[in-house]
Design an enzyme around this catalytic site. Structure first.
Site, PDB file in Angstrom:
ATOM      1  N   ARG A 301       0.747  -1.211   0.067  1.00  0.00           N
ATOM      2  CA  ARG A 301      -0.072  -0.008  -0.010  1.00  0.00           C
ATOM      3  C   ARG A 301       0.854   1.333   0.202  1.00  0.00           C
ATOM      4  NH1 ARG A 301      -3.310  -3.275   3.375  1.00  0.00           N
ATOM      5  NH2 ARG A 301      -5.199  -3.963   2.341  1.00  0.00           N
ATOM      6  N   LYS A 323       3.555  10.770 -12.360  1.00  0.00           N
ATOM      7  CA  LYS A 323       2.974   9.810 -12.967  1.00  0.00           C
ATOM      8  C   LYS A 323       3.507   8.765 -13.171  1.00  0.00           C
ATOM      9  CE  LYS A 323      -0.039  12.645 -16.554  1.00  0.00           C
ATOM     10  NZ  LYS A 323       0.041  12.796 -17.739  1.00  0.00           N
ATOM     11  N   GLU A 365      11.648  16.041 -26.130  1.00  0.00           N
ATOM     12  CA  GLU A 365      10.660  16.517 -25.233  1.00  0.00           C
ATOM     13  C   GLU A 365      10.981  17.768 -24.669  1.00  0.00           C
ATOM     14  OE1 GLU A 365       7.480  15.240 -22.526  1.00  0.00           O
ATOM     15  OE2 GLU A 365       8.650  14.019 -24.042  1.00  0.00           O
ATOM     16  N   LYS A 407       7.793  22.114 -15.720  1.00  0.00           N
ATOM     17  CA  LYS A 407       6.946  20.764 -15.556  1.00  0.00           C
ATOM     18  C   LYS A 407       6.533  20.781 -13.741  1.00  0.00           C
ATOM     19  CE  LYS A 407       5.972  16.112 -15.890  1.00  0.00           C
ATOM     20  NZ  LYS A 407       6.391  14.609 -16.341  1.00  0.00           N
ATOM     21  N   GLU A 417      -3.876  16.117 -13.510  1.00  0.00           N
ATOM     22  CA  GLU A 417      -4.236  16.221 -14.917  1.00  0.00           C
ATOM     23  C   GLU A 417      -5.913  16.602 -14.756  1.00  0.00           C
ATOM     24  OE1 GLU A 417      -3.734  14.202 -19.246  1.00  0.00           O
ATOM     25  OE2 GLU A 417      -2.145  14.033 -17.545  1.00  0.00           O
ATOM     26  N   ARG A 421      -2.383  20.421 -16.573  1.00  0.00           N
ATOM     27  CA  ARG A 421      -1.401  19.430 -16.631  1.00  0.00           C
ATOM     28  C   ARG A 421      -1.728  18.908 -18.160  1.00  0.00           C
ATOM     29  NH1 ARG A 421       1.411  15.333 -12.468  1.00  0.00           N
ATOM     30  NH2 ARG A 421       2.931  14.259 -14.118  1.00  0.00           N
ATOM     31  N   ASN A 425       0.834  17.223 -22.621  1.00  0.00           N
ATOM     32  CA  ASN A 425       0.717  15.844 -23.671  1.00  0.00           C
ATOM     33  C   ASN A 425       0.667  16.556 -25.147  1.00  0.00           C
ATOM     34  OD1 ASN A 425      -0.152  13.692 -21.709  1.00  0.00           O
ATOM     35  ND2 ASN A 425      -1.987  14.771 -21.256  1.00  0.00           N
ATOM     36  N   HIS A 428       1.617  13.947 -27.617  1.00  0.00           N
ATOM     37  CA  HIS A 428       1.602  12.766 -27.203  1.00  0.00           C
ATOM     38  C   HIS A 428       0.520  11.844 -27.716  1.00  0.00           C
ATOM     39  CE1 HIS A 428       4.669  14.117 -24.277  1.00  0.00           C
ATOM     40  NE2 HIS A 428       4.564  13.229 -23.599  1.00  0.00           N
ATOM     41  N   HIS A 432       1.933   8.458 -28.965  1.00  0.00           N
ATOM     42  CA  HIS A 432       1.495   7.280 -28.512  1.00  0.00           C
ATOM     43  C   HIS A 432       0.916   6.277 -29.512  1.00  0.00           C
ATOM     44  CE1 HIS A 432       1.115   8.795 -24.061  1.00  0.00           C
ATOM     45  NE2 HIS A 432       2.330   8.720 -24.416  1.00  0.00           N
ATOM     46  N   HIS A 445      10.166   6.566 -26.868  1.00  0.00           N
ATOM     47  CA  HIS A 445       9.208   7.421 -26.565  1.00  0.00           C
ATOM     48  C   HIS A 445       9.377   8.752 -27.238  1.00  0.00           C
ATOM     49  CE1 HIS A 445       5.833   9.205 -24.524  1.00  0.00           C
ATOM     50  NE2 HIS A 445       6.501  10.068 -23.747  1.00  0.00           N
TER      51      HIS A 445
END
Length: 541
Positions: A301, A323, A365, A407, A417, A421, A425, A428, A432, A445
């Site tokens: 946890r 993330k 990036e 960031k 997000e 935020r 992306n 992206h 993706h 990536h």
């Protein structure tokens, strides 16, 4: 003694924790002036702090104290001893963090009571019996605990430890914290430091102590086989400084970022008896960073983890912001959470073993940050593209720091997000899709995102969101950083691949598109024919 920074050193803590005495030792060693804010206030107002409290009250005293602190923030190379209640002033901690390193000294309530009782000159403790004094100290410590927790690190100042030894411990820790570049403060209230430097991890054990992990936690280094081979010397050093902890290595590659791989980490930890008092030390790129982070978030946890990124892309992107996720056959990063690291440690020296393709992926990036948030930063990238391609340490330090600042600023406003935020992306959605269509094997990536930015830029031009000249500026900079211009794509297959995207909701396809260099916006449901035209613009070998 040399100190690797001109930052101010601020000492905080309850009254009688030894701030002035420890501060004097530190100032002498560093050949810096020691400034005691209480004494400076006394000089300014022409009376003692106790008399000021009696005559004007605490509210007026705090106003004067705030003015003094703001003035001190205008200078550097100082050692500053704060009053015991300075951090209760709203906004003061943030000002101090922007200006220097904040160190908290602490001692037991009994020790503090005995010290305060030697001289009955503390206005908040005047005319109290020893029992009353101890009780009030305990109450005030509880009240002020959240404020003292704002310190970068803490150091005990007990009767068993001589002042010069406390000062020596503080100085050793300050040498590490000199590399603190900024602090991330999320919209949910969490905070953690980002350190940036070159070949600075010698005292990794001191850092783990200052983060209050080494005293209570066991460690597990998590990497992948490629990084473990390329960074044998540093990995061995980190392992030795983290209590000679074991090392777990994943098979490298985006196609390994899944629950099956992650389950191997869980099994390894369970078989070796790792408990909730464990901390993962992530030493690799974004793939392992995501898996180690998700592993930390879910193992028993939740346990702490530290990001030590080894690629340019992970330094400026996945290591910051919390993330963490694994992929699913239906889509990228579909199983994950938001879970912040305890710290991010960036050592630019590790980039010396990074291959050109991975380095370029990181530059893609970084270009994104200029497009979405900061035109001046984009201008800087244009002006220094050649130096960056030569991996100039000076220029790298600047762009890594600025990327992390951007960031961190976004995450401070929108951790999970819900709004802002989403601008991160940019490129992206298309990137993706490229990764999915190529089974995560052809492009890294960062490279996929770079190509995706070309597609997104064309969509924005077709919609009249920004000018063709701005699109050209973006693409020319991507060219200078050797980001691929094209690959063979079937627009219909690409459209289907984009249908499974975590940014979409049940009714809308979401796109982040530029309106100018330095600014983007969210756009819903762009017509498929526009998307197809944009894909065709990069279609080719």
């Amino acid at each position: 003694m040399k100190f690797k920074s001109d930052k101010n050193i601020w000492l905080t803590g309850f009254m009688a924790t030894g701030k002035s005495r420890v501060g004097a030792e530190i100032a002498q060693k560093l050949k810096r002036p020691l400034i005691d804010t209480d004494k400076l206030i006394e000089q300014r107002v022409g009376m003692s702090v106790a008399d000021f409290f009696d005559a004007k009250g605490e509210v007026e005293f705090r106003k004067t104290e705030l003015a003094v602190i703001r003035e001190l923030c205008q200078n550097t190379n100082q050692v500053i001893s704060l009053g015991g209640g300075s951090l209760t002033i709203p906004g003061v901690a943030q000002q101090i963090h922007a200006n220097g390193i904040l160190v908290a000294l602490y001692a037991t309530p009994e020790t503090l009571s005995e010290r305060i009782g030697r001289k009955d000159t503390r206005p908040l403790m005047a005319n109290l019996s020893p029992e009353e004094r101890l009780k009030k100290i305990e109450t005030m410590l509880l009240e002020r605990a959240p404020y003292y927790a704002e310190a970068d690190f803490r150091m005990e100042s007990s009767e068993d430890i001589k002042v010069h030894r406390v000062a020596a411990h503080v100085l050793a820790t300050l040498q590490v914290w000199a590399h603190k570049a900024m602090e991330v403060r999320t919209s949910s209230g969490e905070r953690y430091p980002i350190f940036i430097g070159y070949d600075w991890l010698d005292d990794f054990d001191i850092l783990l102590h200052s983060l209050e992990l080494a005293q209570t936690h066991s460690f597990l280094l998590v990497s992948d086989k490629n990084v473990a081979n390329k960074q044998k010397k540093l990995l061995k050093h980190l392992k030795a400084r983290a209590k000679h902890c074991p090392v777990f290595t994943f098979i490298p590659g985006e196609n390994q970022k899944n629950l099956k791989s992650l389950n191997k980490l869980y099994t390894y930890m369970l078989k070796r008896g790792f408990t909730r008092k464990s901390c993962l030390l992530q030493f690799s790129g974004g793939v392992v960073g995501d898996m180690a982070g998700f592993g930390a978030a879910t193992y028993q946890r939740g346990i702490p983890f530290i990001q030590i990124p080894t690629t340019l892309l992970s330094m400026v992107d996945s290591s910051v912001g919390g993330k963490i996720a694994v992929n699913h056959p239906a889509g990228k990063n579909m199983i994950g959470a938001f879970y912040q690291p305890r710290a991010v440690l960036i050592d630019l020296k590790v980039l010396e073993t990074l291959d050109d393709a991975e380095y370029i992926a990181g530059l893609a990036e970084i270009v994104k940050y200029g497009i979405i948030y900061d035109k001046e930063f984009f201008d800087y990238l244009e002006s220094h593209a050649e130096a960056l391609m030569q991996r100039s340490t000076e220029h790298l330090q600047h762009i890594v720091r600025r990327s992390c600042e951007i960031k961190a600023d976004v995450v401070s406003q929108d951790e999970k997000e819900q709004g802002l935020r989403a601008i991160l992306n940019y490129g992206h959605t298309f990137g993706h899709a490229i990764e999915k269509m190529t089974n995560y094997e052809r492009f890294s990536h960062g490279m996929a995102v770079g190509i995706g930015m070309r597609v997104a830029g064309r969509v924005a031009t077709l919609l009249g969101k920004w000018s063709a000249a701005e699109e050209e500026r973006q693409n020319v900079l991507l060219d200078r950083f050797s980001i691929p211009r094209s690959f063979v794509v079937d627009p219909q297959v690409a459209w289907n691949a984009m249908g499974v995207d975590k940014k979409n909701d049940s009714e809308n396809r979401v796109y982040i598109l530029p309106t100018s260099i330095g600014k983007v916006e969210k756009v819903l449901n762009v017509p498929q024919d526009i998307i197809n035209q944009a894909w065709e613009s990069i279609n080719g070998e």
